[in-house]
Enzyme design. Structure first.
Site, short mmCIF file in Angstrom:
data_model
loop_
_atom_site.label_atom_id
_atom_site.label_comp_id
_atom_site.label_asym_id
_atom_site.label_seq_id
_atom_site.Cartn_x
_atom_site.Cartn_y
_atom_site.Cartn_z
N GLY A 263 -57.30 -45.49 9.41
CA GLY A 263 -58.60 -44.85 9.24
C GLY A 263 -59.06 -44.75 7.80
O GLY A 263 -59.98 -43.96 7.51
N GLU B 60 -50.92 -47.16 8.97
CA GLU B 60 -51.30 -48.30 9.83
C GLU B 60 -52.81 -48.53 9.77
O GLU B 60 -53.50 -48.38 10.78
CB GLU B 60 -50.82 -48.08 11.27
CG GLU B 60 -51.15 -46.71 11.83
CD GLU B 60 -50.60 -46.46 13.23
OE1 GLU B 60 -49.59 -47.09 13.61
OE2 GLU B 60 -51.18 -45.62 13.94
N CYS C 58 -82.19 -59.98 24.16
CA CYS C 58 -83.42 -59.34 24.62
C CYS C 58 -83.18 -57.85 24.78
O CYS C 58 -83.24 -57.31 25.90
CB CYS C 58 -83.85 -59.97 25.93
SG CYS C 58 -84.06 -61.75 25.77
N GLY D 173 -56.32 -50.60 9.73
CA GLY D 173 -56.84 -51.85 10.29
C GLY D 173 -58.03 -52.30 9.47
O GLY D 173 -57.96 -53.22 8.65
N ARG D 174 -59.14 -51.60 9.65
CA ARG D 174 -60.41 -51.95 9.02
C ARG D 174 -60.30 -52.17 7.51
O ARG D 174 -60.81 -53.14 6.98
CB ARG D 174 -61.43 -50.83 9.29
CG ARG D 174 -62.86 -51.20 8.97
CD ARG D 174 -63.77 -49.97 9.11
NE ARG D 174 -63.66 -49.28 10.38
CZ ARG D 174 -64.43 -49.52 11.45
NH1 ARG D 174 -65.38 -50.40 11.39
NH2 ARG D 174 -64.25 -48.84 12.57
C1 LIG Z 1 -57.58 -47.80 15.57
C2 LIG Z 1 -56.26 -47.28 15.13
C3 LIG Z 1 -55.79 -47.54 13.84
C4 LIG Z 1 -56.58 -48.30 12.80
O1 LIG Z 1 -57.75 -47.63 12.46
P1 LIG Z 1 -58.66 -48.21 11.26
O2 LIG Z 1 -59.81 -47.27 11.23
O3 LIG Z 1 -59.04 -49.60 11.64
O4 LIG Z 1 -57.84 -48.16 10.02
C5 LIG Z 1 -54.54 -47.07 13.51
N1 LIG Z 1 -53.78 -46.36 14.39
C6 LIG Z 1 -54.22 -46.08 15.64
C7 LIG Z 1 -53.34 -45.31 16.55
C8 LIG Z 1 -55.47 -46.52 16.05
O5 LIG Z 1 -55.89 -46.23 17.28
#
Ligand SMILES: *Cc1c(COP(=O)(O)O)cnc(C)c1O
Length: 415
Positions: A249, A285, A363, A287-288
């Site tokens: 996050g 962990e 559309c 992601g984004r």
């Molecule tokens: C979605 C998610 C992440 C990654 O979140 P980002 O906002 O992409 O960093 C990490 N851990 C869990 C459990 C998630 O559901």
């Protein structure tokens, strides 16, 4: 394809590097739209994130943000493992990066997914409910020699001072994710009371993914609260706390791509936290914040029209490929690649009001990639547009089949 020049522009800040620019300029119109990834920039960014973190912080990549195999491979040197949240992600990530440790999370794991993950030897389980402990134990009962390492996912009430100094409560709200603190206490008891569960399921610590889009200071505050709560839990129950996963996050700013999560400050703060807890390994962990910056959604302007006084540029493709601007309600940042050739005998439609809304081919009025954007001033039909920050939650989160337009191309540069 690697022409060695992917990093001469600060691609990571939303400015297009020359390799991406050249690549897109050379594509035929029918090859658009296309996702273009700068894997060299991704490797460089991930290595910088890794370098900012203390040794006792393990970096996992949340595959859900973008599970494309070339990205998973490009991240391999910088990450300690991958977080997967379904049987599908588990099989896919295992195949793409076979040796990598996996953490398996997600609510509603099916018995078949649990069995597959046990057989795949996942490194860490993020257990989301008491029943999941029993389901896991039932699968293990059929595999006598196997044990698993478990983190309890907890939905903790944490508080952080947001920028406006108003305390922002996150977690501690009703969600389908994780265990309430009291439920976690009960799970710890089941795992540590000398009974059958604890013999096969080894409790290592706590997992919490509570917030999204927090800057480093706030992320750190959340991490400190998760660790403090976990340490108290371990002390109350007398089990050794060896790991805490404080989640992902980390903030990504679509309005200002140059505004980046401060990994250096975050790493320093985590180092302080580790000093106070000598036996502990921390895990994160994201992601984004790892992959958003390395991907571009490249397309061309099909038409420009004035509607009730406002300019609209309609591009090939749309939010069925890149859904996040529609779901989050932001304007995706973009760069224009001018195309000067205009082979047609009719006048070339162009933006003349100084700004335009960039819409896709669907559309529905929701198919908007960028609204009333001044960067579209002077934009002409057949000019190319490169949407930045399309490396995460783009193609894989989108509703591809809606209206049955063709799929985009996928191009990986710098591998
Ligand atoms: C979605 C998610 C992440 C990654 O979140 P980002 O906002 O992409 O960093 C990490 N851990 C869990 C459990 C998630 O559901």
């Amino acid at each position: 394809m690697n022409d060695g020049s992917t990093t001469d522009g600060p691609t990571a800040d939303g400015v297009v590097g020359s390799a991406v620019r050249r690549h897109v300029a050379a594509l035929a119109p029918e090859q658009l739209p296309a996702f273009v990834y700068d894997l060299a920039a991704l490797r460089e960014h991930a290595a910088a994130v890794r370098a900012a973190l203390p040794e006792r912080v393990e970096l996992y990549y949340a595959a859900k943000a973008n599970p494309e195999a070339p990205l998973l491979t490009a991240l391999r040197d910088a990450v300690d493992g991958y977080e997967v949240s379904s049987g599908g992600e588990l099989a896919h990530v295992r195949a793409a990066v076979p040796d990598a440790p996996l953490a398996f999370g997600g609510p509603g794991k099916t018995p078949a997914e649990i069995a597959a993950a046990v057989d795949a030897g996942v490194h860490r389980w993020h257990v989301e409910s008491e029943q999941e402990l029993h389901r896991l134990a039932a699968v293990l009962a059929e595999r006598p020699a196997t044990t698993v390492e478990v983190l309890l996912r907890v939905n903790l009430p944490v508080v952080t001072d947001a920028l406006d100094a108003v305390p922002l409560a996150m977690g501690g709200r009703p969600t389908p994710f994780g265990l309430d603190p009291e439920q976690a206490e009960e799970c710890v008891r089941l795992l540590t009371d000398g009974g059958p569960l604890g013999r096969r399921l080894r409790l290592r610590g706590v997992h919490a993914h509570l917030a999204s889009g927090l800057a480093a200071v706030e992320q750190l505050s959340v991490a400190e609260q998760i660790v403090a709560w976990s340490a108290d839990l371990a002390e109350r129950h007398g089990f050794p706390l060896t790991e805490v996963n404080v989640g992902g996050g980390m903030a990504v700013d679509y309005d200002d791509p140059a505004q980046r999560f401060d990994w250096t400050a975050f790493g320093k703060g985590l180092a302080g936290l580790l000093d106070a807890h000598p036996g502990l390994t921390l895990r994160i962990e994201p992601g984004r914040a790892l992959t958003a910056y390395c991907g571009w959604y490249a397309t061309e302007v099909l038409d420009v029209k004035r509607s009730h006084g406002e300019d609209f540029a309609v591009v090939r493709g749309g939010t069925h490929h890149l859904r996040t601007p529609a779901t989050r309600g932001h304007s995706q940042p973009f760069t224009v690649l001018p195309v000067d050739a205009w082979p047609h005998p009719w006048p070339r439609p162009a933006v003349t009001t100084g700004r335009a809304t960039l819409a896709g081919q669907l559309c529905t009025p929701k198919d908007v990639l960028a609204r009333a954007a001044h960067d579209a001033s002077g934009l002409r039909t057949a000019d190319r547009v490169l949407f930045a920050m399309a490396g995460a939650y783009a193609w894989n989160i989108s509703h591809h089949e809606f209206l049955m337009h063709p799929r985009p191309g996928f191009h990986y540069l710098g591998d």
